[in-house]
Design an enzyme around this catalytic site. Structure first.
Site, mmCIF file in Angstrom:
data_model
loop_
_atom_site.group_PDB
_atom_site.id
_atom_site.type_symbol
_atom_site.label_atom_id
_atom_site.label_comp_id
_atom_site.label_asym_id
_atom_site.label_seq_id
_atom_site.Cartn_x
_atom_site.Cartn_y
_atom_site.Cartn_z
ATOM 1 N N ASP A 1 -38.630 140.557 0.621
ATOM 2 C CA ASP A 1 -38.937 139.345 -0.247
ATOM 3 C C ASP A 1 -38.002 138.274 0.005
ATOM 4 O O ASP A 1 -38.440 137.006 -0.643
ATOM 5 C CB ASP A 1 -39.414 139.632 -1.688
ATOM 6 C CG ASP A 1 -38.077 140.146 -2.473
ATOM 7 O OD1 ASP A 1 -36.959 140.627 -1.921
ATOM 8 O OD2 ASP A 1 -37.698 139.172 -3.436
ATOM 9 N N ASP B 1 -36.655 147.035 1.746
ATOM 10 C CA ASP B 1 -35.802 146.345 1.122
ATOM 11 C C ASP B 1 -35.770 146.706 -0.463
ATOM 12 O O ASP B 1 -36.867 147.076 -1.117
ATOM 13 C CB ASP B 1 -35.795 144.779 0.856
ATOM 14 C CG ASP B 1 -34.767 144.070 0.243
ATOM 15 O OD1 ASP B 1 -33.638 144.410 0.256
ATOM 16 O OD2 ASP B 1 -35.367 143.217 -0.665
ATOM 17 N N ASP C 1 -33.937 138.755 4.007
ATOM 18 C CA ASP C 1 -34.713 139.604 4.704
ATOM 19 C C ASP C 1 -35.549 139.139 5.882
ATOM 20 O O ASP C 1 -36.151 139.861 6.625
ATOM 21 C CB ASP C 1 -35.928 140.279 3.677
ATOM 22 C CG ASP C 1 -35.284 140.853 2.431
ATOM 23 O OD1 ASP C 1 -34.222 141.750 2.762
ATOM 24 O OD2 ASP C 1 -35.628 140.837 1.287
#
Length: 619
Positions: free
Chosen positions: A510, A327, A514
């Protein structure tokens, strides 16, 4: 059960030490009846789960480690009980120690397992229990469950938005980071959509509910997380597979040995001792310890390096990964904006321009304003502004010494790969600030290390393509592996697609957005600075919040798996050599017991080597 087992095993070990080294103070623990008391508690209280597991497996004609532990410890316990009344040697410490060590492994494993219910509960906590609703010209507070599509809600400053909908009047800055992962609050006005679970940071508005219950975006994320967690299959340990063949084979060999020796010698005691020797030598100490000891050592190494593995499957999976998906916000970047470039194109001095920018932006709580305020704070002069007003989604304006000032979106854009903020004096562009999300200092170096392991690396983000590609270029991720403009509910879908092409896949993230992707991936890694839900769903948590920990975690996984395979190899070799020797009468139970202990020591010693091997591999 582990604590009780450890407490009552300790005096048995002290008694053994007293016997070997003639330690006077511990001789009280050599009392046969005292040893029987301690061993019985461990065997039948702490060891009860193994008996229960063995019984359930045998009912279905299966055999796993529970059968091995029950069989081996029972052989040592009952043989010791027999010897107690026949002036023979006792092996109570053998059975008790095995149960204690296996329980320790199971305890640590169970304690570290991710809790799906806690993760889902934290997601649900994003939704407020009640909301203010317009009903028949009045404002009433209703439970969220009572709100229907089409209802008009009043959302004030600091309020959580309960459901998805459309703003019908008013405006506000919405913090959507908890759901979308986007660090910059979104400016919303009439006609714009809002998401349940997000927070209104400023001003107030009226919204019309368009989605309720399971239709909302947050509900979809919760469903994805639930489905992914419940469908993720656990990996059956190699030792358990071996045990399905090993257990019946050992029992058969033990019975055959007894029968052959009894019918050839007609000596029951001698034949029984040989049969017991087979069971004792095959006691699964080494085989049972092969995996958990390496896992325990690896867990200790990981914790010292800020890497928390939640289960043994995580260590095994991470070592076999072929693809890593990262990410962007909060993973590759720190999720904090900073001014990367400032350009003064006016006749005013830099200090004057920065003073204007500082004194305008200090009135705003927007992350862009905070970044510019921080950048210009050291060079600002004290100036006095009049008629300062913020225009939602545009910027802030004011008057200074007759000059009309405005700082906000720069339509004369320098380039759309960065956030561009212009300072206008009397409607003329006088300066501009280029802002970027702060890339982690170690990002480029760590990406290079991961690429050196022949891993395919992707970046997954909700940001626009140009911004994403610019960051990818800086850290070394190929443009074809950058997936941008991804909605929160789509991340898991992209992970699934990449898994089909790229084999065993790691997802690093995080944020709440996600969480579904972390759960869907073969191995989910959460950055330590991330949200609780991401940390709960992930298989691995990087406490130190450093990208370098990803590389360290993979190396640790690889070295641990190698170590486990070595342990299993030697444990099986030991049994392959020891069982025939016992069956042919070449080992009495005492020597078999010693050999069994030595096999356990060799496995533990090899597991302890893991620490030296791991640190050496990082150099």
């Amino acid at each position: 059960k582990f604590i009780i087992s450890a407490i009552f095993t300790t005096p048995l070990l002290l008694g053994m030490l007293s016997h070997i080294f003639n330690i006077e103070i511990f001789k009280i623990f050599m009392n046969n009846y005292l040893q029987l008391f301690f061993a019985t508690i461990v065997q039948f209280y702490s060891g009860y789960p193994f008996y229960k597991g063995a019984y359930n497996n045998l009912k279905t004609f299966g055999a796993n480690m529970d059968v091995l532990v029950s069989l081996g410890t029972s052989a040592a316990y009952f043989y010791s009980l027999y010897n107690m009344f026949n002036d023979g040697d006792l092996y109570f410490e053998t059975s008790a120690t095995l149960i204690t060590l296996v329980l320790l492994g199971k305890f640590l494993e169970a304690r570290a397992t991710g809790k799906a219910s806690d993760a889902i509960r934290k997601l649900l906590n994003l939704i407020p229990p009640t909301a203010k609703v317009e009903k028949n010209g009045n404002v009433v507070e209703l439970s969220v469950n009572e709100i229907a599509k089409g209802d008009i809600l009043l959302i004030g400053t600091g309020d959580k938005i309960p459901l998805d909908g459309l703003i019908v009047s008013g405006e506000g800055y919405i913090d959507e980071s908890a759901v979308t992962g986007e660090s910059i609050p979104a400016s919303k006005k009439a006609g714009d959509t809002v998401i349940g679970g997000t927070i209104n940071l400023s001003k107030s508005f009226r919204m019309k509910v368009t989605k309720v219950s399971e239709e909302t975006l947050l509900a979809q994320i919760i469903k994805i997380v639930e489905n992914a967690q419940t469908s993720k299959a656990s990996i059956q340990r190699f030792a358990d597979k071996v045990s399905s063949y090993f257990v019946p084979s050992v029992v058969l060999i033990s019975l055959l040995s007894f029968a052959i020796w009894y019918f050839s010698t007609n000596n029951f005691t001698s034949s029984f001792m040989i049969a017991i020797s087979v069971l004792v030598i095959s006691c699964p100490c080494a085989l049972g310890l092969a995996t958990p000891t390496s896992i325990m050592v690896a867990s200790g190494i990981g914790s010292k390096n800020g890497i928390l593995f939640k289960n043994s499957e995580a260590i095994e999976n991470i070592s076999k990964a072929r693809t890593i998906i990262l990410d962007k916000t909060g993973t590759i970047t720190k999720g904090k904006l900073y001014v990367e470039h400032f350009e003064n194109i006016s006749n005013f001095q830099d200090s004057t321009i920065l003073s204007i920018a500082y004194n305008l932006e200090k009135y705003s709580s927007h992350p862009i304003a905070k970044a510019i305020t921080k950048f210009s704070s050291e060079n600002n002069e004290e100036i006095y502004l009049e008629n300062v007003a913020e225009i939602a989604g545009e910027g802030i304006g004011g008057v200074w010494n007759g000059y009309h000032l405005f700082i906000g979106k720069n339509k004369e854009a320098y380039g759309d790969e960065k956030i561009n903020v212009g300072l206008f004096i009397n409607s003329k562009l006088s300066a501009y600030f280029l802002l970027s999300d702060l890339i982690r200092e170690d990002a480029a170096d760590e990406i290079k290390k991961l690429l050196s392991m022949n891993l395919d690396i992707f970046m997954l983000t909700g940001d626009k393509g140009d911004i994403a590609k610019d960051i990818g270029k800086k850290i070394g991720i190929p443009p074809e592996n950058i997936i941008s403009d991804v909605l929160p509910t789509e991340k898991a879908k992209y992970v699934e697609e990449i898994k089909k092409k790229g084999g065993l896949t790691i997802m690093v993230g995080d944020g709440i957005n996600d969480a579904p992707a972390l759960a869907v991936a073969d191995i989910g890694i959460a950055m330590g600075s991330g949200t609780d839900i991401a940390i709960d769903v992930a298989d691995v948590v990087l406490v130190r919040d450093e990208l370098s920990s990803i590389y360290k975690a993979i190396v640790l996984g690889k070295k641990t798996l190698e170590n486990i395979k070595q342990n299993l190899f030697w444990a099986l070799c030991y049994n392959a050599i020891g069982i025939p020797l016992a069956a042919t009468g070449m080992l009495n139970p005492i020597i078999a017991g010693v050999a069994m202990s030595l096999s356990s020591v060799s496995v533990v010693t090899n597991a302890l080597r893991l620490q030296r091997i791991y640190y050496k591999s990082l150099k």
